[in-house]
Design a protein around this motif. Sequence first.
Motif, PDB file in Angstrom:
ATOM      1  N   LEU A  14       0.822  -1.211   0.000  1.00 13.29           N
ATOM      2  CA  LEU A  14       0.000   0.000   0.000  1.00 13.29           C
ATOM      3  C   LEU A  14       0.856   1.262   0.000  1.00 13.29           C
ATOM      4  N   GLN A  15       1.955   1.243   0.720  1.00  9.79           N
ATOM      5  CA  GLN A  15       2.847   2.396   0.714  1.00  9.79           C
ATOM      6  C   GLN A  15       3.440   2.606  -0.672  1.00  9.79           C
ATOM      7  N   TYR A  16       3.811   1.529  -1.337  1.00  5.73           N
ATOM      8  CA  TYR A  16       4.353   1.637  -2.690  1.00  5.73           C
ATOM      9  C   TYR A  16       3.279   2.141  -3.654  1.00  5.73           C
ATOM     10  N   ILE A  17       2.075   1.587  -3.553  1.00  5.32           N
ATOM     11  CA  ILE A  17       0.962   2.013  -4.413  1.00  5.32           C
ATOM     12  C   ILE A  17       0.677   3.493  -4.218  1.00  5.32           C
ATOM     13  N   SER A  18       0.605   3.941  -2.969  1.00  3.30           N
ATOM     14  CA  SER A  18       0.296   5.354  -2.742  1.00  3.30           C
ATOM     15  C   SER A  18       1.420   6.251  -3.250  1.00  3.30           C
ATOM     16  N   SER A  19       2.660   5.818  -3.112  1.00  3.70           N
ATOM     17  CA  SER A  19       3.775   6.604  -3.619  1.00  3.70           C
ATOM     18  C   SER A  19       3.734   6.703  -5.147  1.00  3.70           C
ATOM     19  N   MET A  20       3.510   5.574  -5.800  1.00  4.80           N
ATOM     20  CA  MET A  20       3.482   5.564  -7.266  1.00  4.80           C
ATOM     21  C   MET A  20       2.272   6.325  -7.816  1.00  4.80           C
ATOM     22  N   THR A  21       1.110   6.169  -7.196  1.00  4.09           N
ATOM     23  CA  THR A  21      -0.058   6.894  -7.700  1.00  4.09           C
ATOM     24  C   THR A  21       0.110   8.392  -7.504  1.00  4.09           C
ATOM     25  N   ASN A  22       0.755   8.799  -6.416  1.00  7.26           N
ATOM     26  CA  ASN A  22       1.007  10.222  -6.204  1.00  7.26           C
ATOM     27  C   ASN A  22       1.908  10.775  -7.312  1.00  7.26           C
ATOM     28  N   GLU A  23       2.942  10.015  -7.681  1.00  4.57           N
ATOM     29  CA  GLU A  23       3.806  10.459  -8.778  1.00  4.57           C
ATOM     30  C   GLU A  23       3.045  10.509 -10.100  1.00  4.57           C
ATOM     31  N   LEU A  24       2.191   9.528 -10.338  1.00  7.41           N
ATOM     32  CA  LEU A  24       1.405   9.510 -11.572  1.00  7.41           C
ATOM     33  C   LEU A  24       0.404  10.663 -11.620  1.00  7.41           C
ATOM     34  N   VAL A  25      -0.151  11.032 -10.465  1.00  8.16           N
ATOM     35  CA  VAL A  25      -1.043  12.202 -10.405  1.00  8.16           C
ATOM     36  C   VAL A  25      -0.289  13.435 -10.875  1.00  8.16           C
ATOM     37  N   GLN A  26       0.916  13.614 -10.382  1.00 14.39           N
ATOM     38  CA  GLN A  26       1.715  14.782 -10.757  1.00 14.39           C
ATOM     39  C   GLN A  26       2.030  14.777 -12.247  1.00 14.39           C
ATOM     40  N   MET A  27       2.326  13.601 -12.796  1.00 14.73           N
ATOM     41  CA  MET A  27       2.597  13.510 -14.232  1.00 14.73           C
ATOM     42  C   MET A  27       1.351  13.831 -15.052  1.00 14.73           C
ATOM     43  N   ALA A  28       0.203  13.303 -14.625  1.00 14.51           N
ATOM     44  CA  ALA A  28      -1.046  13.543 -15.348  1.00 14.51           C
ATOM     45  C   ALA A  28      -1.427  15.020 -15.293  1.00 14.51           C
ATOM     46  N   GLU A  29      -1.222  15.653 -14.147  1.00 14.72           N
ATOM     47  CA  GLU A  29      -1.520  17.076 -14.029  1.00 14.72           C
ATOM     48  C   GLU A  29      -0.597  17.906 -14.922  1.00 14.72           C
ATOM     49  N   ALA A  30       0.679  17.556 -14.945  1.00 13.73           N
ATOM     50  CA  ALA A  30       1.636  18.294 -15.772  1.00 13.73           C
ATOM     51  C   ALA A  30       1.311  18.133 -17.259  1.00 13.73           C
ATOM     52  N   SER A  31       0.763  16.988 -17.632  1.00 15.56           N
ATOM     53  CA  SER A  31       0.417  16.737 -19.036  1.00 15.56           C
ATOM     54  C   SER A  31      -1.003  17.174 -19.378  1.00 15.56           C
ATOM     55  N   ARG A  32      -1.678  17.760 -18.400  1.00 16.33           N
ATOM     56  CA  ARG A  32      -3.042  18.261 -18.579  1.00 16.33           C
ATOM     57  C   ARG A  32      -4.041  17.174 -18.973  1.00 16.33           C
ATOM     58  N   PHE A  33      -4.035  16.101 -18.168  1.00 15.94           N
ATOM     59  CA  PHE A  33      -5.018  15.029 -18.298  1.00 15.94           C
ATOM     60  C   PHE A  33      -5.854  15.022 -17.016  1.00 15.94           C
ATOM     61  N   PRO A  34      -6.849  15.909 -16.930  1.00 16.73           N
ATOM     62  CA  PRO A  34      -7.561  16.079 -15.668  1.00 16.73           C
ATOM     63  C   PRO A  34      -8.323  14.835 -15.200  1.00 16.73           C
ATOM     64  N   MET A  35      -8.931  14.081 -16.098  1.00 19.96           N
ATOM     65  CA  MET A  35      -9.689  12.915 -15.660  1.00 19.96           C
ATOM     66  C   MET A  35      -8.764  11.823 -15.147  1.00 19.96           C
ATOM     67  N   ILE A  36      -7.655  11.611 -15.830  1.00 22.76           N
ATOM     68  CA  ILE A  36      -6.677  10.623 -15.362  1.00 22.76           C
ATOM     69  C   ILE A  36      -6.114  11.056 -14.016  1.00 22.76           C
ATOM     70  N   SER A  37      -5.819  12.347 -13.897  1.00 23.46           N
ATOM     71  CA  SER A  37      -5.309  12.887 -12.641  1.00 23.46           C
ATOM     72  C   SER A  37      -6.311  12.662 -11.507  1.00 23.46           C
ATOM     73  N   TYR A  38      -7.581  12.918 -11.778  1.00 25.89           N
ATOM     74  CA  TYR A  38      -8.624  12.733 -10.774  1.00 25.89           C
ATOM     75  C   TYR A  38      -8.715  11.273 -10.330  1.00 25.89           C
ATOM     76  N   LEU A  39      -8.750  10.350 -11.300  1.00 29.12           N
ATOM     77  CA  LEU A  39      -8.891   8.937 -10.963  1.00 29.12           C
ATOM     78  C   LEU A  39      -7.675   8.420 -10.194  1.00 29.12           C
ATOM     79  N   LEU A  40      -6.496   8.824 -10.601  1.00 30.76           N
ATOM     80  CA  LEU A  40      -5.295   8.435  -9.874  1.00 30.76           C
ATOM     81  C   LEU A  40      -5.287   9.034  -8.468  1.00 30.76           C
ATOM     82  N   GLY A  41      -5.780  10.263  -8.356  1.00 25.86           N
ATOM     83  CA  GLY A  41      -5.894  10.885  -7.044  1.00 25.86           C
ATOM     84  C   GLY A  41      -6.831  10.127  -6.130  1.00 25.86           C
TER      85      GLY A  41
END
Length: 84
Positions: A14-41
Amino acid sequence: MANHSLRQSEIDSLQYISSMTNELVQMAEASRFPMISYLLGMAYAEAFDVLRGARPARHAQLSGNPLHPKVQAKDNRAAQPRRA
């Protein structure tokens, strides 16, 4: 408040999952993919909530991957042909 019903390997996962999803949220936000960012969040929040004990770790109806359901025990009766 930590979730004491989890094994150490589950906590590590769970710690690994939360760390990786947090990084993916940041990537999705930087790439302007709001729905992907929301779901990953939402996935990040769920993992974090389970870790801190705010949500149950397992749900009877939702255990496992819904895209790959567990194989049910086969019925011993002979297969019946389909009727149109």
